[in-house]
Every structure is written in structure tokens, then in C-alpha cells.
Design a protein around this motif. Sequence first.
Motif, PDB file in Angstrom:
ATOM      1  N   ILE A   1       0.812  -1.235   0.000  1.00  0.00           N
ATOM      2  CA  ILE A   1       0.000   0.000   0.000  1.00  0.00           C
ATOM      3  C   ILE A   1       0.845   1.285   0.000  1.00  0.00           C
ATOM      4  CG2 ILE A   1      -2.122  -0.985   0.969  1.00  0.00           C
ATOM      5  CD1 ILE A   1      -1.208   0.095   3.735  1.00  0.00           C
TER       6      ILE A   1
ATOM      7  N   PHE B   1      -0.073   4.507  -2.064  1.00  0.00           N
ATOM      8  CA  PHE B   1      -1.091   5.475  -1.613  1.00  0.00           C
ATOM      9  C   PHE B   1      -0.428   6.707  -0.976  1.00  0.00           C
ATOM     10  CE2 PHE B   1      -3.875   1.684  -1.538  1.00  0.00           C
ATOM     11  CZ  PHE B   1      -5.036   2.200  -2.088  1.00  0.00           C
ATOM     12  N   PHE B   2       0.731   6.483  -0.359  1.00  0.00           N
ATOM     13  CA  PHE B   2       1.318   7.513   0.503  1.00  0.00           C
ATOM     14  C   PHE B   2       2.492   8.254  -0.128  1.00  0.00           C
ATOM     15  CE2 PHE B   2      -0.799   4.326   3.033  1.00  0.00           C
ATOM     16  CZ  PHE B   2      -1.587   5.106   3.864  1.00  0.00           C
TER      17      PHE B   2
ATOM     18  N   PHE C   1       3.125  16.063   7.772  1.00  0.00           N
ATOM     19  CA  PHE C   1       1.681  16.308   7.857  1.00  0.00           C
ATOM     20  C   PHE C   1       0.949  15.075   8.398  1.00  0.00           C
ATOM     21  CE2 PHE C   1      -2.331  15.447   5.542  1.00  0.00           C
ATOM     22  CZ  PHE C   1      -3.125  16.463   6.056  1.00  0.00           C
TER      23      PHE C   1
ATOM     24  N   GLN D   1      -1.177  14.665  11.856  1.00  0.00           N
ATOM     25  CA  GLN D   1      -2.626  14.433  11.832  1.00  0.00           C
ATOM     26  C   GLN D   1      -2.991  13.135  12.558  1.00  0.00           C
ATOM     27  OE1 GLN D   1      -2.954  17.453  11.226  1.00  0.00           O
ATOM     28  NE2 GLN D   1      -4.766  17.273   9.993  1.00  0.00           N
ATOM     29  N   LEU D   2      -2.224  12.066  12.280  1.00  0.00           N
ATOM     30  CA  LEU D   2      -2.512  10.775  12.928  1.00  0.00           C
ATOM     31  C   LEU D   2      -2.281  10.854  14.440  1.00  0.00           C
ATOM     32  CD1 LEU D   2      -0.887   8.309  10.371  1.00  0.00           C
ATOM     33  CD2 LEU D   2      -3.314   8.405  10.967  1.00  0.00           C
TER      34      LEU D   2
ATOM     35  N   TYR E   1      -7.764  17.191  17.178  1.00  0.00           N
ATOM     36  CA  TYR E   1      -7.583  16.858  15.758  1.00  0.00           C
ATOM     37  C   TYR E   1      -8.362  17.873  14.943  1.00  0.00           C
ATOM     38  CZ  TYR E   1      -8.246  14.489  11.295  1.00  0.00           C
ATOM     39  OH  TYR E   1      -8.280  14.201   9.947  1.00  0.00           O
TER      40      TYR E   1
ATOM     41  N   GLU F   1      -9.405  16.912   8.244  1.00  0.00           N
ATOM     42  CA  GLU F   1     -10.637  16.571   7.534  1.00  0.00           C
ATOM     43  C   GLU F   1     -11.326  15.385   8.198  1.00  0.00           C
ATOM     44  OE1 GLU F   1     -12.221  17.937   5.298  1.00  0.00           O
ATOM     45  OE2 GLU F   1     -10.847  19.292   4.277  1.00  0.00           O
TER      46      GLU F   1
ATOM     47  N   MET G   1     -12.807  11.593   8.177  1.00  0.00           N
ATOM     48  CA  MET G   1     -12.258  10.396   7.543  1.00  0.00           C
ATOM     49  C   MET G   1     -12.904  10.171   6.175  1.00  0.00           C
ATOM     50  SD  MET G   1      -9.809   9.122   9.263  1.00  0.00           S
ATOM     51  CE  MET G   1      -9.390  10.824   9.221  1.00  0.00           C
TER      52      MET G   1
ATOM     53  N   HIS H   1     -10.559  10.474   2.557  1.00  0.00           N
ATOM     54  CA  HIS H   1     -10.259   9.198   1.892  1.00  0.00           C
ATOM     55  C   HIS H   1     -11.156   8.894   0.691  1.00  0.00           C
ATOM     56  CE1 HIS H   1      -8.511   8.790   5.921  1.00  0.00           C
ATOM     57  NE2 HIS H   1      -7.582   8.076   5.324  1.00  0.00           N
TER      58      HIS H   1
ATOM     59  N   LEU I   1      -9.643   8.141  -2.786  1.00  0.00           N
ATOM     60  CA  LEU I   1      -8.434   7.306  -2.841  1.00  0.00           C
ATOM     61  C   LEU I   1      -8.692   5.876  -3.329  1.00  0.00           C
ATOM     62  CD1 LEU I   1      -6.689   8.513   0.462  1.00  0.00           C
ATOM     63  CD2 LEU I   1      -6.190   9.192  -1.877  1.00  0.00           C
TER      64      LEU I   1
ATOM     65  N   ILE J   1      -9.925   3.115  -1.758  1.00  0.00           N
ATOM     66  CA  ILE J   1      -9.356   2.169  -0.789  1.00  0.00           C
ATOM     67  C   ILE J   1     -10.287   0.971  -0.631  1.00  0.00           C
ATOM     68  CG2 ILE J   1      -8.715   1.883   1.646  1.00  0.00           C
ATOM     69  CD1 ILE J   1      -7.971   4.907   1.607  1.00  0.00           C
TER      70      ILE J   1
ATOM     71  N   PHE K   1      -7.201  -1.670   3.711  1.00  0.00           N
ATOM     72  CA  PHE K   1      -7.453  -1.324   5.110  1.00  0.00           C
ATOM     73  C   PHE K   1      -6.785  -2.355   6.032  1.00  0.00           C
ATOM     74  CE2 PHE K   1      -9.737  -1.120   9.085  1.00  0.00           C
ATOM     75  CZ  PHE K   1     -10.002   0.227   9.266  1.00  0.00           C
TER      76      PHE K   1
ATOM     77  N   LEU L   1      -3.112  -1.890   6.171  1.00  0.00           N
ATOM     78  CA  LEU L   1      -2.740  -0.748   7.019  1.00  0.00           C
ATOM     79  C   LEU L   1      -2.758  -1.148   8.500  1.00  0.00           C
ATOM     80  CD1 LEU L   1      -3.282   2.912   6.770  1.00  0.00           C
ATOM     81  CD2 LEU L   1      -4.578   1.878   8.617  1.00  0.00           C
TER      82      LEU L   1
ATOM     83  N   MET M   1     -13.867   3.234  11.799  1.00  0.00           N
ATOM     84  CA  MET M   1     -13.549   4.165  10.702  1.00  0.00           C
ATOM     85  C   MET M   1     -13.537   3.453   9.352  1.00  0.00           C
ATOM     86  SD  MET M   1     -10.619   6.418  12.570  1.00  0.00           S
ATOM     87  CE  MET M   1     -10.956   7.176  14.169  1.00  0.00           C
TER      88      MET M   1
HETATM   89  C1  HEM Z   1      -8.473   3.408  10.640  1.00  0.00           C
HETATM   90  C2  HEM Z   1      -7.864   3.645   9.503  1.00  0.00           C
HETATM   91  C3  HEM Z   1      -7.334   5.004   9.088  1.00  0.00           C
HETATM   92  C4  HEM Z   1      -7.154   6.148   9.829  1.00  0.00           C
HETATM   93  C5  HEM Z   1      -7.434   6.369  11.304  1.00  0.00           C
HETATM   94  C6  HEM Z   1      -6.629   7.154   8.930  1.00  0.00           C
HETATM   95  C7  HEM Z   1      -6.319   8.444   9.303  1.00  0.00           C
HETATM   96  C8  HEM Z   1      -5.931   9.437   8.433  1.00  0.00           C
HETATM   97  C9  HEM Z   1      -5.776  10.832   8.770  1.00  0.00           C
HETATM   98  C10 HEM Z   1      -5.989  11.431  10.159  1.00  0.00           C
HETATM   99  C11 HEM Z   1      -5.405  11.495   7.654  1.00  0.00           C
HETATM  100  C12 HEM Z   1      -5.169  13.014   7.509  1.00  0.00           C
HETATM  101  C13 HEM Z   1      -6.492  13.670   7.120  1.00  0.00           C
HETATM  102  C14 HEM Z   1      -6.391  15.166   6.958  1.00  0.00           C
HETATM  103  O1  HEM Z   1      -6.177  15.880   7.947  1.00  0.00           O
HETATM  104  O2  HEM Z   1      -6.562  15.645   5.829  1.00  0.00           O
HETATM  105  C15 HEM Z   1      -5.303  10.510   6.605  1.00  0.00           C
HETATM  106  C16 HEM Z   1      -4.898  10.774   5.310  1.00  0.00           C
HETATM  107  C17 HEM Z   1      -4.600   9.792   4.401  1.00  0.00           C
HETATM  108  N1  HEM Z   1      -4.901   8.462   4.484  1.00  0.00           N
HETATM  109 FE1  HEM Z   1      -5.733   7.547   6.050  1.00  0.00          FE
HETATM  110  N2  HEM Z   1      -6.490   6.614   7.688  1.00  0.00           N
HETATM  111  C18 HEM Z   1      -6.901   5.302   7.741  1.00  0.00           C
HETATM  112  C19 HEM Z   1      -6.907   4.405   6.709  1.00  0.00           C
HETATM  113  C20 HEM Z   1      -6.265   4.592   5.512  1.00  0.00           C
HETATM  114  C21 HEM Z   1      -6.023   3.570   4.510  1.00  0.00           C
HETATM  115  C22 HEM Z   1      -6.478   2.098   4.650  1.00  0.00           C
HETATM  116  C23 HEM Z   1      -5.318   4.154   3.511  1.00  0.00           C
HETATM  117  C24 HEM Z   1      -4.781   3.535   2.258  1.00  0.00           C
HETATM  118  C25 HEM Z   1      -4.346   2.291   2.193  1.00  0.00           C
HETATM  119  C26 HEM Z   1      -5.149   5.554   3.846  1.00  0.00           C
HETATM  120  C27 HEM Z   1      -4.517   6.495   3.071  1.00  0.00           C
HETATM  121  C28 HEM Z   1      -4.417   7.829   3.383  1.00  0.00           C
HETATM  122  C29 HEM Z   1      -3.749   8.801   2.517  1.00  0.00           C
HETATM  123  C30 HEM Z   1      -3.049   8.518   1.195  1.00  0.00           C
HETATM  124  C31 HEM Z   1      -3.874  10.038   3.159  1.00  0.00           C
HETATM  125  C32 HEM Z   1      -3.312  11.387   2.708  1.00  0.00           C
HETATM  126  C33 HEM Z   1      -4.286  12.125   1.851  1.00  0.00           C
HETATM  127  C34 HEM Z   1      -3.653  13.457   1.478  1.00  0.00           C
HETATM  128  O3  HEM Z   1      -2.465  13.485   1.112  1.00  0.00           O
HETATM  129  O4  HEM Z   1      -4.344  14.456   1.598  1.00  0.00           O
HETATM  130  N3  HEM Z   1      -5.737   5.766   5.071  1.00  0.00           N
HETATM  131  N4  HEM Z   1      -5.631   9.279   7.099  1.00  0.00           N
END
Ligand code: HEM
Length: 138
Positions: free
Chosen positions: A50, A53-54, A61, A65-66, A80, A83, A85, A89, A92, A94, A99, A102, A130
Motif C-alpha cells: 500500500i 497510496f502515501f 503532515f 494528523q494521525l 484533531y 478533515e 475520515m 479518503h 483514494l 481504498i 485497510f 494498514l 472508521m
Molecule cells: C483506521 C484507519 C485510518 C485512519 C485512522 C486514517 C487516518 C488518516 C488521517 C488522520 C489522515 C489526515 C487527514 C487530513 O487531515 O486531511 C489521513 C490521510 C490519508 N490516508 Fe488515512 N487513515 C486510515 C486508513 C487509511 C487507509 C487504509 C489508507 C490507504 C491504504 C489511507 C490512506 C491515506 C492517505 C493517502 C492520506 C493522505 C491524503 C492526502 O495526502 O491528503 N488511510 N488518514
Amino acid sequence: MKALIAALLCAAALVPARATDNLYRDLGETAGITAVMGDFVDRLKADTVIGHFFKETSRKFLVKQLSDQVCQATGGPCVYDGETMKKSHEKLKIGSADFNRLVEVLQDAMDARQVPFATQRALLARLAPMHRDVVTQP
Ligand code: HEM
């Protein structure tokens, strides 16, 4: 009698809050959470399944955020301000397998930092709901 009932209601109301506070503490408070999230994001970016995706996401950042999100969700003092959730997302594409991967990567990061198994389970249980906002593909 009324005082006893009021006392019991207050005690019941305190239980979730105290359980939440314990999880924040068990994770090592803000410093411990930030350390795990830093390791987690490094692993996500390097992951062969995965990682793609990142690629474009700023490490700084995402760690911030996390960390804020986990700190707040476990009863810590952080706020927090990112945005929802769903919104962050929705574009993306997903799937459930993404998931689950991750979650495995998060477990690896927590293992590496010696987070006890029960604490890991408690955090994952808090993140699990989530799934419905993050996963948009079968
Ligand atoms: C419980 C599961 C997850 C949590 C708690 C979580 C949490 C977050 C948070 C807090 C952000 C930042 C949001 C913001 O402030 O804009 C974020 C962004 C992101 N998440 Fe997750 N996420 C989860 C699952 C996933 C999964 C499964 C993927 C992909 C496999 C993923 C990919 C991404 C990506 C690529 C971003 C960045 C988007 C950007 O660049 O603006 N996330 N996620």
C-alpha cells in the motif's frame, strides 16, 4: 436513596472516560503516540502493498494528523483539526484489503515499540469503526 442513585450514575458516567484516559497513558501519552505514528508512516511509505497510496503525502503532515487523531480518540489533550475520515479518503479508492494491510503495518509499528498486546487491541478497536468511512471499494 436519591443521593445513592446519583452517586451510582456519576460513577457509571466516569467509567468510559477513565478507560479512555488509560489508553492514552498506556500508549505513552503524546510522546509515545507520536513515536509510534512516525514509525507507522515510515513503514506505510516503504510498504510494497500500500506504499503507493502515501507517495505524495508529506510525512510531517501525516504524522501530525494521525498523532492528534489518536491522542484525541484515546482521551488525550490534543485536538484533531483535520478533515473527516470520509472526506480525506473518498477519492483514494481504498479497498478492504488495503485497510487490513494498514492495520498490519500499524501492528508492526506498535510491536517494534513494545506496545503491549492489550493496548494494541484497544487502539485497533477504537479505529475499526472508521472502516466504513475509509473503504469505498469492495
Ligand atoms: C483506521 C484507519 C485510518 C485512519 C485512522 C486514517 C487516518 C488518516 C488521517 C488522520 C489522515 C489526515 C487527514 C487530513 O487531515 O486531511 C489521513 C490521510 C490519508 N490516508 Fe488515512 N487513515 C486510515 C486508513 C487509511 C487507509 C487504509 C489508507 C490507504 C491504504 C489511507 C490512506 C491515506 C492517505 C493517502 C492520506 C493522505 C491524503 C492526502 O495526502 O491528503 N488511510 N488518514
